[in-house]
Scaffold this motif. Structure first.
Motif, short mmCIF file in Angstrom:
data_model
loop_
_atom_site.label_atom_id
_atom_site.label_comp_id
_atom_site.label_asym_id
_atom_site.label_seq_id
_atom_site.Cartn_x
_atom_site.Cartn_y
_atom_site.Cartn_z
N GLU A 89 0.82 -1.22 0.00
CA GLU A 89 0.00 0.00 0.00
C GLU A 89 0.86 1.27 0.00
O GLU A 89 0.36 2.36 -0.24
N SER A 90 2.14 1.15 0.34
CA SER A 90 2.98 2.33 0.52
C SER A 90 3.66 2.72 -0.79
O SER A 90 3.50 2.04 -1.80
N LYS A 91 4.44 3.80 -0.72
CA LYS A 91 5.15 4.24 -1.92
C LYS A 91 6.64 3.97 -1.79
O LYS A 91 7.46 4.76 -2.25
N ILE A 92 7.00 2.87 -1.11
CA ILE A 92 8.43 2.54 -1.02
C ILE A 92 8.82 1.64 -2.20
O ILE A 92 7.97 1.02 -2.83
N GLN A 93 10.16 1.58 -2.44
CA GLN A 93 10.65 0.86 -3.63
C GLN A 93 11.26 -0.50 -3.34
O GLN A 93 11.56 -1.25 -4.26
N GLY A 94 11.49 -0.81 -2.05
CA GLY A 94 12.12 -2.11 -1.80
C GLY A 94 12.25 -2.44 -0.33
O GLY A 94 11.96 -1.61 0.55
N LEU A 95 12.68 -3.69 -0.08
CA LEU A 95 12.88 -4.17 1.29
C LEU A 95 14.29 -4.74 1.43
O LEU A 95 14.79 -5.37 0.49
N VAL A 96 14.90 -4.53 2.59
CA VAL A 96 16.16 -5.22 2.90
C VAL A 96 15.81 -6.32 3.90
O VAL A 96 15.28 -6.05 4.98
N VAL A 97 16.10 -7.56 3.52
CA VAL A 97 15.70 -8.72 4.33
C VAL A 97 16.95 -9.55 4.61
O VAL A 97 17.41 -10.27 3.73
N SER A 98 17.63 -9.44 5.74
CA SER A 98 17.10 -8.91 6.96
C SER A 98 18.22 -8.35 7.84
O SER A 98 19.39 -8.47 7.53
N THR A 127 16.87 -16.15 4.58
CA THR A 127 16.54 -16.52 3.19
C THR A 127 15.09 -17.01 3.11
O THR A 127 14.39 -16.75 2.13
N ARG A 128 14.62 -17.70 4.15
CA ARG A 128 13.21 -18.13 4.16
C ARG A 128 12.28 -16.90 4.19
O ARG A 128 11.28 -16.85 3.48
N LEU A 129 12.67 -15.90 4.99
CA LEU A 129 11.84 -14.68 5.05
C LEU A 129 11.86 -13.96 3.70
O LEU A 129 10.83 -13.45 3.23
N LEU A 130 13.03 -13.92 3.08
CA LEU A 130 13.18 -13.31 1.75
C LEU A 130 12.21 -13.96 0.76
O LEU A 130 11.48 -13.29 0.02
N SER A 131 12.20 -15.29 0.79
CA SER A 131 11.35 -16.05 -0.12
C SER A 131 9.87 -15.74 0.15
O SER A 131 9.08 -15.52 -0.78
N THR A 132 9.51 -15.70 1.44
CA THR A 132 8.12 -15.38 1.81
C THR A 132 7.74 -13.98 1.33
O THR A 132 6.65 -13.77 0.79
N MET A 133 8.66 -13.02 1.52
CA MET A 133 8.36 -11.64 1.12
C MET A 133 8.24 -11.53 -0.40
O MET A 133 7.42 -10.78 -0.91
N TYR A 134 9.07 -12.28 -1.11
CA TYR A 134 8.99 -12.26 -2.59
C TYR A 134 7.61 -12.76 -3.02
O TYR A 134 6.95 -12.15 -3.87
N LYS A 135 7.18 -13.86 -2.37
CA LYS A 135 5.87 -14.43 -2.74
C LYS A 135 4.74 -13.48 -2.38
O LYS A 135 3.85 -13.21 -3.17
N SER A 136 4.81 -12.94 -1.14
CA SER A 136 3.65 -12.14 -0.70
C SER A 136 3.61 -10.76 -1.35
O SER A 136 2.57 -10.12 -1.33
N THR A 137 4.71 -10.32 -1.94
CA THR A 137 4.65 -9.06 -2.70
C THR A 137 4.64 -9.36 -4.21
O THR A 137 4.86 -8.47 -5.03
N GLU A 138 4.38 -10.60 -4.54
CA GLU A 138 4.25 -11.10 -5.92
C GLU A 138 5.43 -10.73 -6.82
O GLU A 138 5.27 -10.46 -8.01
#
Ligand SMILES: Cc1cc2nc3c(=O)[nH]c(=O)nc-3n(C[C@H](O)[C@H](O)[C@H](O)COP(=O)(O)O)c2cc1C
Length: 371
Positions: free
Chosen positions: A249-258, A289-300
């Motif tokens: 929902e936000s206007k950010i461009q990326g995530l650093v995990v973790s 790496t598991r969290l990274l994978s989850t975040m990739y999936k949940s942010t499509e």
């Protein structure tokens, strides 16, 4: 020396053999923070590596509109005061993230606050975001900016809030406004485990407030500047889903995990496991790496991710990229493997990409989800 410039000399060092295994025992005789300060001093004298590209073309990519000569980057926390930018870039990084910087100077926690877990090649730290404060930090940046021949690789700047602030959002905005002119991207740190209450900013409503405050400032001051958020690996499924929802929902461009973890796996001896602080290095590789994978999936796969945690080989970096990372950051491996590890990771990563038939690193991002 011997008619070689520094760049050629380091290319030969890289070819002939890594001297770090000979140096490490002496560094490890020192207290970890003293060793860290000595290393920064030596780098200040120009004694570090000089690998300033060009990189293998297969490693080049453009992420959130910024071009990176290679995807192996320095994680936040090593150059907290913005005084060793060129020195760290000389390790061969595609980009470095400096900071964390907070608005007002703060000394952090009392020493000792960094511990080596030699058997696991890991670190536990509870620095508590010691910082010169954003005023001095930007003076350092300004001096660096005026330097002839400085590196032009992308620079990330990691910002946070003072421990004793009464207005969290205002602190992030203050830092953002001061550093924006120097950054290729800015990372909002809401995940260091050593500032009481900081991780509470990962809760849905509070996170949304911080992101809105900073992205509004960005839209006013530097509309094209990417803003990222760095998250903790210690999140429940519900918290992970909340973060993905807020980010979308936000206007950010990326995530650093973790960031570092509060967990203490069985590989950490009891005497060290009882030390407060965040654990980094190989024991963090799996959870981050598991969290990274989850975040990739949940942010499509729509939001670029920087994978960070326990990377010390090209294969590790490759696994992060396949799990969804567009870029990979490294910290703890430098302490245990030395600065030449960056060149090695890049070489091995290029081999992995070619072995599996990828034309460039971007093609491999999220490959595990497509297979
Ligand atoms: C001594 C130390 C200090 C750190 N300081 C910061 C910091 O100031 N800000 C931040 O966002 N992360 C900080 N980190 C976390 C790293 O940036 C990184 O997220 C973490 O160490 C995992 O990567 P690694 O396993 O490659 O070390 C620090 C880590 C260490 C070991």
């Amino acid at each position: 020396m011997f008619g070689l410039d520094k760049v050629d000399l380091w290319k030969w060092v890289d070819k002939l053999g890594d001297p770090y295994p000979l140096i490490r025992p002496f560094l490890f005789m020192l207290d970890p923070e003293d060793a860290h300060e000595l290393t920064l001093k030596m780098l200040g004298f120009g004694l570090g590596p000089h690998f300033f590209g060009p990189d293998d073309e297969i490693l080049k990519s453009t992420v959130f509109g910024v071009t990176f000569p290679n995807p192996i980057c320095l994680a936040a926390g090593l150059d907290k005061q913005a005084t060793r930018i060129d020195a760290f870039m000389g390790f061969g990084f595609g980009s470095i993230e400096i900071g964390t910087v907070v608005p007002l100077p703060q000394i952090g926690n009392p020493r000792p606050r960094m511990f080596r877990v030699a058997g696991a090649k890991a670190l536990i730290n509870r620095f508590g975001m010691n910082s010169v404060g954003v005023k001095v930090f930007t003076e350092h940046l300004e001096a660096w900016h005026k330097k002839k021949g400085r590196t032009t690789n992308p620079l990330g700047i990691n910002i946070s809030k003072n421990k004793d602030t009464t207005d969290d959002v205002a602190d992030y905005i203050t830092c953002f406004e001061k550093v924006a002119a120097y950054a290729h991207y800015v990372t909002i740190n809401i995940s260091s485990p050593n500032t009481p209450g900081l991780r509470g900013l990962q809760e849905r409503e509070r996170m949304a407030e911080v992101l809105k405050g900073v992205t509004d400032a960005r839209d006013r001051l530097a509309p094209n500047l990417p803003v990222l958020v760095k998250i903790a690996p210690d999140l429940t499924d519900e918290q992970q889903a909340d973060i993905a929802a807020v980010v979308k929902e936000s206007k950010i461009q990326g995530l650093v995990v973790s960031n570092t973890t509060l967990a203490r796996p069985s590989t950490i001896p009891d005497d060290l496991a009882k030390e407060d602080g965040g654990l980094s290095g190989p024991p963090l590789f799996g959870p981050s790496t598991r969290l990274l994978s989850t975040m990739y999936k949940s942010t499509e796969g729509k939001i670029p991710l920087i994978g960070c945690g326990g990377v010390s080989s090209g294969e590790d970096a490759y696994l992060k990229i396949r799990a969804g990372a567009s870029l990979v950051q490294v910290y703890t491996a430098l302490i245990f493997e030395g600065p030449l590890v960056v060149q090695r990771i890049k070489r091995e990563l290029a081999q992995c990409l070619r072995r599996d038939g990828f034309a460039n690193v971007s093609e491999a991002i999220g490959a595990d989800h497509k297979a």
